[in-house]
Design an enzyme around this catalytic site. Structure first.
Site, PDB file in Angstrom:
ATOM      1  N   LYS A   3       0.804  -1.220   0.000  1.00  0.00           N
ATOM      2  CA  LYS A   3       0.000   0.000   0.000  1.00  0.00           C
ATOM      3  C   LYS A   3       0.840   1.274   0.000  1.00  0.00           C
ATOM      4  CE  LYS A   3      -4.231  -1.828   2.114  1.00  0.00           C
ATOM      5  NZ  LYS A   3      -5.244  -1.617   3.169  1.00  0.00           N
ATOM      6  N   ASP A  17     -10.359   2.543   1.915  1.00  0.00           N
ATOM      7  CA  ASP A  17     -10.579   2.061   3.280  1.00  0.00           C
ATOM      8  C   ASP A  17     -11.353   3.097   4.096  1.00  0.00           C
ATOM      9  OD1 ASP A  17      -9.314  -0.408   2.985  1.00  0.00           O
ATOM     10  OD2 ASP A  17      -7.343   0.419   3.486  1.00  0.00           O
TER      11      ASP A  17
END
Length: 265
Positions: free
Chosen positions: A65, A100
């Site tokens: 990420k 997210d």
């Protein structure tokens, strides 16, 4: 046929393929979702390779990420969070997003949780960072509690209006809180909770980002206290829904994707 996928290491356990493919099937979209497992620290190279192969979009999971940040043009929210979990490869250059944050917000909204007032976020890692920014952007006052208080302070300094605390402050923080989100891994491998049961109350909405097991000790304690409970699969679902909608331009078939996701848990 459009091809979408996931890069991570490992990815064999991922529930993203059945969830996304259920969405394609429900909307009769000619698409396939595949997984890629590059070696550690090869996230940027994997993005470049996927682009050359004509892949239209990627999800990104651990440990890539942060690795992919230099390989994409980063959306402002992903830039602030410092992590990318969704990449759109359909334009002139790869563009990176973090869904997210939106996943947590949409999970709470789906359960009619008002995003006014104060939210307590437990954990200052990657998930905690995304959720803290997401809730702050919705206008909530965010209190961050972490085992290492200095890490909570560091995150709070980056999130507008937030404050950092150690876990010993939870009783005071939760007494007047409206939302609690557990962003630690506590409860995943053992029947434990990072939040004392006595601090929970009926005016609280509790989201646990842990989705395996689906019913954690924190959620059981919250239910006994009369709180609204939201399991971690909802956050997992809605971060995927957000990616699906960015890639396809279609409203995601949430029910079909949710059914496929929960069938795999």
């Amino acid at each position: 046929m459009q091809v979408y996928g996931l890069i991570g290491n490992p990815v064999g356990h991922s529930l993203s393929p059945p969830m996304h493919e259920a969405g394609y099937e429900a909307l009769d979209i000619d698409a396939k979702y595949v997984t890629f497992e590059p070696p550690a620290h090869e996230g940027a190279a994997a993005v470049a390779a996927a682009e050359r192969l004509g892949v239209a979009g990627l999800n990104v999971t651990i440990p890539f990420k942060q690795d992919v940040l230099d390989a994409v043009e980063t959306d402002p929210l992903a830039e602030r969070i410092g992590a990318v979990n969704t990449i759109d490869l359909s334009g002139d250059e790869p563009r990176g997003y973090n869904t997210d944050a939106v996943g947590a917000v949409r999970a709470l909204d789906h359960h009619d949780v008002s995003l006014d007032g104060t939210a307590v976020v437990v954990g200052a890692g990657g998930a905690g960072r995304a959720v803290a920014f997401g809730l702050a952007d919705e206008g909530m006052t965010v209190e961050i509690a972490n085992r290492t208080a200095s890490k909570a302070d560091d995150l709070a300094a980056a999130v507008p209006g937030a404050s950092g605390h150690g876990l010993d402050a939870l009783a005071d923080l939760l007494s007047d809180a409206d939302v609690l989100v557990n962003c630690t891994s506590v409860g995943m491998d053992e029947d434990e909770t990072p939040v004392p049961a006595a601090t929970l109350h009926e005016d609280l909405a509790v989201l646990d980002a842990v989705y395996s097991p689906i019913e954690t000790r924190l959620l059981r304690d919250a239910d006994e206290a009369g709180a609204t409970t939201v399991d971690g699969a909802w956050m997992l679902l809605f971060q995927g829904v957000e990616a699906f909608e960015r890639w396809t331009g279609e409203s995601a078939p949430v029910d079909a994707m949710n059914e496929a996701l929960r069938a795999g848990l």
